[in-house]
Design an enzyme around this catalytic site. Structure first.
Site, short mmCIF file in Angstrom:
data_model
loop_
_atom_site.label_atom_id
_atom_site.label_comp_id
_atom_site.label_asym_id
_atom_site.label_seq_id
_atom_site.Cartn_x
_atom_site.Cartn_y
_atom_site.Cartn_z
N HIS A 11 22.53 19.55 -39.13
CA HIS A 11 21.56 18.25 -39.08
C HIS A 11 21.85 17.38 -37.29
CE1 HIS A 11 21.45 18.02 -42.99
NE2 HIS A 11 22.14 18.67 -43.58
N ASN A 85 15.16 22.93 -45.80
CA ASN A 85 14.25 21.68 -46.09
C ASN A 85 14.34 20.42 -45.24
OD1 ASN A 85 16.74 21.35 -47.07
ND2 ASN A 85 16.03 19.66 -47.47
N HIS A 86 14.85 20.09 -44.22
CA HIS A 86 14.75 18.98 -43.93
C HIS A 86 14.11 19.47 -41.92
CE1 HIS A 86 17.93 15.50 -44.05
NE2 HIS A 86 18.28 16.30 -45.21
#
Length: 441
Positions: A11, A85-86
């Site tokens: 992330h 998915n991000h």
């Protein structure tokens, strides 16, 4: 023998708590994984998706990633990855750019052999499109085969993707499935195949209390050895305060002083029957004591409207919003859309695609989801049922991540039960590339 680092859910670019320092922390954690790879005599770094928090990372995050990947390339350590998915979108991926630069390999249907192991990839695919998957891969002649995938897979909690189906319908016999999406590490065995989550490399949620890290996976003759490695990340101080009836802000300050707050993220949780405490005052005090950032979560019942107003202003306005939404009598589809728009784990640029995908799925699968429920006020007036007792409107809030295990197991590894992933932030994967099963979705 082949040894790889299995990481994921880095992330990079997540500016948690609106803090630039926290944004840098996520890149720093990825760089520590790379440093461990350089020092650890591994044959590859395998990334199981969500390299970035958003599909449009900013320049400093891209440059930092490129620098780290170049260090791996200079050391002859391949970086193998899939799309989560991000970061997924209909067009090309940053991972494709890194591959063109010779710094990464995007895993897909074709095997990529490292040592004696063939690696395959499965990008994140929304639930509504998984029935189209055929799980057919190009054959290999390596001794072992591994599938790298991103999603909520069985046999772990909150799964919506059956690992058993993937293994049964695949034309390749996999020795291990290396997963991303769930921030809690865990390992299980399904009919001779090891299935494991590596967890996240930084705390993307205050509920992720245990140390962050990655997996070191070793493929030796006759065995797959999975061991947990922890990373040094920014400290979090979790301060729990149980206030007696006559206790208030001074008791909270006393408890906060008991912790080492230097450069830490401080999470203060208030319980009990004590006096009203203004969250802003607690947060300011913690910062004065050396904290990087502080947040207050007041778990106590609110006695009246005045206390509610004070609490919502500074503590958790989302709780008040969810309460009001429950009272509105919205359809289950509307509740789902509401939660998608407000969910902290949906990347901002992904919200529109995610809402569209969910609405399309509900229209085809469950048209009844668009029928409005009775509001709680209507239920109270019609049936005499107290607000909050209605069973027609469910709480839309998703469960939070649970703490994960920090152990050093072999293939008999077990970990604590997970309670959430960010898979509900699903965005549609690319549609123009043939090398990944998720591309046509």
């Amino acid at each position: 023998m082949t040894r790889v680092i299995h990481t994921g859910d880095t992330h990079i670019g997540y500016q948690q708590y609106h803090s630039p320092e926290r944004r840098q922390d996520f890149l720093d954690a990825f760089e520590r994984v790379v440093a461990d790879a350089l020092d650890g005599d591994v044959d590859a770094v395998v990334h199981a998706g969500d390299l970035y928090h958003d599909r449009r990372p900013e320049l400093p995050d891209l440059l930092g990633t490129l620098a780290a990947l170049r260090r791996l390339d200079d050391a002859g350590i391949p970086f193998l990855a899939i799309v989560g998915n991000h970061e997924s979108t209909r067009g090309g991926q940053w991972l494709d750019l890194f591959e063109r630069l010779g710094l990464a390999t995007r895993l897909g249907r074709d095997p990529h052999v490292v040592g004696d192991v063939a690696f395959y990839g499965l990008d994140h695919v929304p639930r509504s499109r998984r029935d189209e998957l055929d799980y057919q891969f190009e054959p290999h002649d390596a001794e072992r085969a591994v599938l790298v995938a991103h999603g909520l897979f069985t046999p772990f909690a909150h799964a919506d993707w059956e690992t058993e189906t993937v293994l049964a319908e695949s034309n390749v016999d996999f020795d291990a499935v290396l997963l991303g999406d769930n921030h809690v590490p865990d390992t299980a065995e399904l009919d001779g195949t090891w299935v494991t989550y590596c967890g996240s490399t930084e705390r993307a949620s205050a509920t992720e209390r245990d140390p962050r890290g990655y997996n070191l996976v070793q493929f030796a003759p006759g065995e797959v050895d999975i061991r947990r490695r922890t990373l040094e990340t920014r400290p979090f101080a979790f301060v729990e305060v149980d206030l007696a009836g006559d206790e208030g802000i001074e008791r909270v300050r006393q408890r906060v002083r008991e912790f080492d707050l230097e450069d830490a993220v401080v999470i203060v949780e208030l319980r009990g029957e004590g006096e009203t405490v203004t969250p802003a005052a607690v947060e300011s005090f913690a910062v004065e004591e050396g904290a990087l950032v502080a947040r207050v979560n007041d778990k106590r019942d609110i006695a009246d409207d005045a206390e509610l107003a004070a609490d919502v202003s500074f503590a958790d306005p989302d709780d008040a919003v969810r309460e009001r939404v429950r009272e509105m009598g919205l359809s289950s589809a509307a509740l789902d859309v509401d939660e998608t728009v407000r969910a902290s784990k949906v990347a901002d640029s992904n919200v529109r695609d995610e809402v569209r995908e969910r609405v399309e799925s509900l229209l085809s699968d469950d048209p009844g989801a668009f029928v409005a429920a009775e509001s709680e006020d209507d239920i109270e007036s019609d049936d005499g049922v107290e607000a909050g007792e209605s069973e027609t409107v469910e709480d839309a809030e998703a469960p939070e991540d649970a703490a994960e295990a920090d152990t050093e197991p072999t293939t008999e590894t077990t970990a604590e039960t997970t309670t959430e992933s960010d898979s509900e932030a699903a965005a549609e994967p690319a549609a123009s590339r043939d090398s990944s099963l998720g591309d046509f979705a």
